[in-house]
Scaffold this motif. Structure first.
Motif, PDB file in Angstrom:
ATOM      1  N   GLY A 234       0.830  -1.195   0.000  1.00  8.29           N
ATOM      2  CA  GLY A 234       0.000   0.000   0.000  1.00  8.29           C
ATOM      3  C   GLY A 234       0.864   1.244   0.000  1.00  8.29           C
ATOM      4  N   ILE A 235       0.503   2.230  -0.808  1.00  9.97           N
ATOM      5  CA  ILE A 235       1.234   3.493  -0.809  1.00  9.97           C
ATOM      6  C   ILE A 235       0.276   4.633  -0.474  1.00  9.97           C
ATOM      7  N   PRO A 236       0.786   5.715   0.131  1.00  7.58           N
ATOM      8  CA  PRO A 236      -0.083   6.762   0.694  1.00  7.58           C
ATOM      9  C   PRO A 236      -0.490   7.805  -0.338  1.00  7.58           C
ATOM     10  N   PHE A 237      -1.724   7.781  -0.743  1.00  2.98           N
ATOM     11  CA  PHE A 237      -2.195   8.784  -1.695  1.00  2.98           C
ATOM     12  C   PHE A 237      -2.853   9.941  -0.955  1.00  2.98           C
ATOM     13  N   TYR A 238      -2.072  10.514  -0.059  1.00  2.55           N
ATOM     14  CA  TYR A 238      -2.497  11.705   0.670  1.00  2.55           C
ATOM     15  C   TYR A 238      -1.238  12.435   1.092  1.00  2.55           C
ATOM     16  N   GLY A 239      -1.414  13.595   1.698  1.00  2.10           N
ATOM     17  CA  GLY A 239      -0.269  14.357   2.168  1.00  2.10           C
ATOM     18  C   GLY A 239      -0.396  14.682   3.640  1.00  2.10           C
ATOM     19  N   ARG A 240       0.673  15.260   4.197  1.00  4.72           N
ATOM     20  CA  ARG A 240       0.636  15.777   5.570  1.00  4.72           C
ATOM     21  C   ARG A 240       1.303  17.147   5.606  1.00  4.72           C
ATOM     22  N   ASP A 241       0.735  18.007   6.419  1.00  5.16           N
ATOM     23  CA  ASP A 241       1.202  19.383   6.557  1.00  5.16           C
ATOM     24  C   ASP A 241       1.577  19.601   8.024  1.00  5.16           C
ATOM     25  N   TRP A 242       2.893  19.778   8.265  1.00  7.63           N
ATOM     26  CA  TRP A 242       3.389  19.998   9.628  1.00  7.63           C
ATOM     27  C   TRP A 242       3.625  21.489   9.871  1.00  7.63           C
ATOM     28  N   PRO A 243       2.773  22.165  10.648  1.00 10.10           N
ATOM     29  CA  PRO A 243       3.108  23.519  11.091  1.00 10.10           C
ATOM     30  C   PRO A 243       4.285  23.437  12.053  1.00 10.10           C
ATOM     31  N   GLU A 244       5.153  24.409  12.019  1.00  7.99           N
ATOM     32  CA  GLU A 244       6.322  24.388  12.891  1.00  7.99           C
ATOM     33  C   GLU A 244       5.888  24.289  14.353  1.00  7.99           C
ATOM     34  N   GLY A 245       6.420  23.267  15.069  1.00  7.99           N
ATOM     35  CA  GLY A 245       6.134  23.098  16.480  1.00  7.99           C
ATOM     36  C   GLY A 245       4.786  22.503  16.796  1.00  7.99           C
ATOM     37  N   ALA A 246       4.083  21.958  15.798  1.00  8.53           N
ATOM     38  CA  ALA A 246       2.748  21.401  16.039  1.00  8.53           C
ATOM     39  C   ALA A 246       2.577  20.093  15.276  1.00  8.53           C
ATOM     40  N   SER A 247       1.519  19.373  15.609  1.00  5.05           N
ATOM     41  CA  SER A 247       1.219  18.119  14.917  1.00  5.05           C
ATOM     42  C   SER A 247       0.729  18.393  13.506  1.00  5.05           C
ATOM     43  N   ALA A 248       0.943  17.403  12.645  1.00 12.65           N
ATOM     44  CA  ALA A 248       0.542  17.553  11.248  1.00 12.65           C
ATOM     45  C   ALA A 248      -0.941  17.285  11.074  1.00 12.65           C
ATOM     46  N   LYS A 249      -1.502  17.859  10.038  1.00 12.28           N
ATOM     47  CA  LYS A 249      -2.851  17.506   9.629  1.00 12.28           C
ATOM     48  C   LYS A 249      -2.761  16.803   8.278  1.00 12.28           C
ATOM     49  N   ALA A 250      -3.725  15.914   8.031  1.00 14.57           N
ATOM     50  CA  ALA A 250      -3.756  15.199   6.761  1.00 14.57           C
ATOM     51  C   ALA A 250      -4.254  16.129   5.659  1.00 14.57           C
ATOM     52  N   LEU A 251      -3.723  15.945   4.463  1.00  7.44           N
ATOM     53  CA  LEU A 251      -4.123  16.729   3.305  1.00  7.44           C
ATOM     54  C   LEU A 251      -4.716  15.816   2.242  1.00  7.44           C
ATOM     55  N   THR A 252      -5.839  16.205   1.693  1.00 14.17           N
ATOM     56  CA  THR A 252      -6.311  15.556   0.488  1.00 14.17           C
ATOM     57  C   THR A 252      -5.455  16.047  -0.675  1.00 14.17           C
ATOM     58  N   ASN A 253      -5.580  15.365  -1.790  1.00 18.76           N
ATOM     59  CA  ASN A 253      -4.834  15.825  -2.957  1.00 18.76           C
ATOM     60  C   ASN A 253      -5.309  17.193  -3.433  1.00 18.76           C
ATOM     61  N   VAL A 254      -6.593  17.462  -3.250  1.00 17.76           N
ATOM     62  CA  VAL A 254      -7.107  18.793  -3.581  1.00 17.76           C
ATOM     63  C   VAL A 254      -6.457  19.841  -2.685  1.00 17.76           C
ATOM     64  N   ASP A 255      -6.261  19.500  -1.407  1.00 16.22           N
ATOM     65  CA  ASP A 255      -5.585  20.425  -0.495  1.00 16.22           C
ATOM     66  C   ASP A 255      -4.179  20.750  -0.992  1.00 16.22           C
ATOM     67  N   VAL A 256      -3.465  19.718  -1.449  1.00 18.34           N
ATOM     68  CA  VAL A 256      -2.103  19.933  -1.955  1.00 18.34           C
ATOM     69  C   VAL A 256      -2.129  20.872  -3.149  1.00 18.34           C
ATOM     70  N   VAL A 257      -3.035  20.607  -4.082  1.00 18.59           N
ATOM     71  CA  VAL A 257      -3.161  21.474  -5.262  1.00 18.59           C
ATOM     72  C   VAL A 257      -3.440  22.912  -4.846  1.00 18.59           C
ATOM     73  N   ASN A 258      -4.342  23.078  -3.887  1.00 17.69           N
ATOM     74  CA  ASN A 258      -4.708  24.430  -3.460  1.00 17.69           C
ATOM     75  C   ASN A 258      -3.544  25.146  -2.781  1.00 17.69           C
ATOM     76  N   LEU A 259      -2.778  24.430  -1.957  1.00 17.41           N
ATOM     77  CA  LEU A 259      -1.625  25.048  -1.291  1.00 17.41           C
ATOM     78  C   LEU A 259      -0.573  25.476  -2.308  1.00 17.41           C
ATOM     79  N   VAL A 260      -0.322  24.619  -3.297  1.00 16.33           N
ATOM     80  CA  VAL A 260       0.655  24.984  -4.330  1.00 16.33           C
ATOM     81  C   VAL A 260       0.178  26.211  -5.097  1.00 16.33           C
ATOM     82  N   GLY A 261      -1.114  26.239  -5.390  1.00 10.89           N
ATOM     83  CA  GLY A 261      -1.651  27.379  -6.108  1.00 10.89           C
ATOM     84  C   GLY A 261      -1.638  28.658  -5.288  1.00 10.89           C
ATOM     85  N   GLN A 262      -1.870  28.544  -3.983  1.00 11.61           N
ATOM     86  CA  GLN A 262      -1.960  29.727  -3.127  1.00 11.61           C
ATOM     87  C   GLN A 262      -0.589  30.311  -2.791  1.00 11.61           C
ATOM     88  N   TYR A 263       0.394  29.437  -2.495  1.00 12.47           N
ATOM     89  CA  TYR A 263       1.676  29.918  -1.988  1.00 12.47           C
ATOM     90  C   TYR A 263       2.813  29.820  -3.007  1.00 12.47           C
TER      91      TYR A 263
END
Length: 363
Positions: free
Chosen positions: A250-279
């Motif tokens: 099994g391979i992970p078809f999702y992402g994780r976003d680690w804010p500095e000093g905090a726990s990560a939240k899971a990202l959908t692929n749409v979330d990844v696309v949106n972050l790349v587009g925004q930043y």
């Protein structure tokens, strides 16, 4: 800088390479492979995006060998709960097209629920019989167990249960597949993998689906979720105790976003696309991990690190699987159907599993 456009092109490149993957598995000097697909294709059909899932299943019937709908779970009263959209007509349509239907049954994702059942002979026998009755009554081709919330004290209990379930279903010509935690040695480093005895489960079941993710986890530091260097060691160990032809990765078809000093939240692929587009970050591919990563600073000034499964990494993990002679289980692709970070074989909520044709699925 990798742009969104270049990442989308990467996804098309992986599609083009997919047919060649079977040829890469043939050792030098071997006779040429037979014409046609070299992979058995399975799909985990999730409990979300139900309309898109059904549309994709119906459209891609010729692609699949096996479909695992996430339709069932173990309930607190030991009954088998079903989602409201179990679709007998879809089952008939798939089976008529030659697709095996092997629904997934979870342990309800409740800690200790399965162990309590397995530890009580009467409850255990009742649940086993309910699974057999379900498979018979619905005309399914077997069952896929995703029982994750146990500890080492349930290890032998679960193995015994799978032994008995497999014996009962194999008499009927049915399939048993299992999801298991990744590990590089026995018994495993924590409770989850310690509950799964690779050797015993691999001897009893038809398919062992290793969940190749969790290396980078929410409460830990930023890391790739299922890096190739780690998966290589997981597979190297697994093949010492489980027949390689039964193993899927099994391979992970999702992402994780680690804010500095905090726990990560899971990202959908749409979330990844949106972050790349925004930043507009610089997206870097790490070939040792088989995943991509980027950093960004949010509007509040907090720094973030992101890891996700990119198409380029999917191709490299497929190559790893081919070299090792295993199947492939792209996992959690149901989170989206955007091409930025998805498998080329993940469409409208369906996640696919590839295994060499001629594998152990019972005919």
């Amino acid at each position: 800088m990798e742009t969104m456009k270049s990442l989308r092109i990467l996804s098309l490149t992986v599609v083009a390479g997919l047919t060649l993957l079977g040829l890469a598995c043939v050792p030098p000097g071997s006779p040429p492979p037979p014409a046609g697909p070299q992979y058995q294709v399975s799909a985990w059909a999730p409990w979300t995006h139900t309309t898109a899932v059904k549309t994709t299943l119906e459209r891609e019937l010729a692609t699949f060998d096996v479909v695992h709908p996430f339709w069932y779970s173990l309930k607190a009263d030991d009954t088998i709960g079903a989602v409201s959209y179990v679709d007998p007509a879809l089952v008939t349509k798939m089976q008529t097209a030659g697709v095996k239907v092997v629904p997934t049954m979870t342990d309800g994702f409740v800690n200790g629920r399965a162990k309590a059942v397995l530890a009580d002979p009467n409850r255990r026998a009742a649940v086993l019989q309910r699974i057999l009755d379900l498979v018979d009554a619905k005309g399914y081709d077997g069952i896929d167990l995703d029982w994750e919330n146990m500890d080492k004290s349930a290890r032998d209990l679960f193995s015994d249960f799978v032994d008995d379930l497999s014996t009962a279903l194999h008499v009927k010509g049915k399939i048993v597949s299992l999801a298991v935690y990744p590990k590089t040695s026995e018994p495993g480093s924590w409770a989850g993998p310690q509950s799964h005895d690779y050797a015993r489960l691999g001897a009893a079941a038809d398919r062992i689906n290793i969940m190749g993710y969790g290396y980078g986890y929410g409460g830990g530091p930023p890391n790739p979720i299922g890096p190739i260097h780690w998966l290589t060691r997981v597979l190297a160990f697994a093949t010492t105790v489980v027949p390689a032809k039964k193993i899927q990765l099994g391979i992970p078809f999702y992402g994780r976003d680690w804010p500095e000093g905090a726990s990560a939240k899971a990202l959908t692929n749409v979330d990844v696309v949106n972050l790349v587009g925004q930043y507009n970050p610089t997206v870097t591919y790490d070939p040792q991990a088989g995943e991509s990563t980027f950093k960004y600073t949010d509007s509040a000034g907090k720094k973030h690190t992101v890891w996700f499964q990119s198409p380029e990494g999917t191709g490299d993990k497929m190559e790893l699987v081919s070299k090792c002679g295993h199947g492939l289980v792209p996992t959690l692709g149901w989170r989206t159907h955007d091409p930025l970070a998805r498998s080329p074989r993940t469409t409208c909520g369906i996640t696919y599993r590839l295994a060499p044709r001629g594998g152990p699925w019972r005919q």
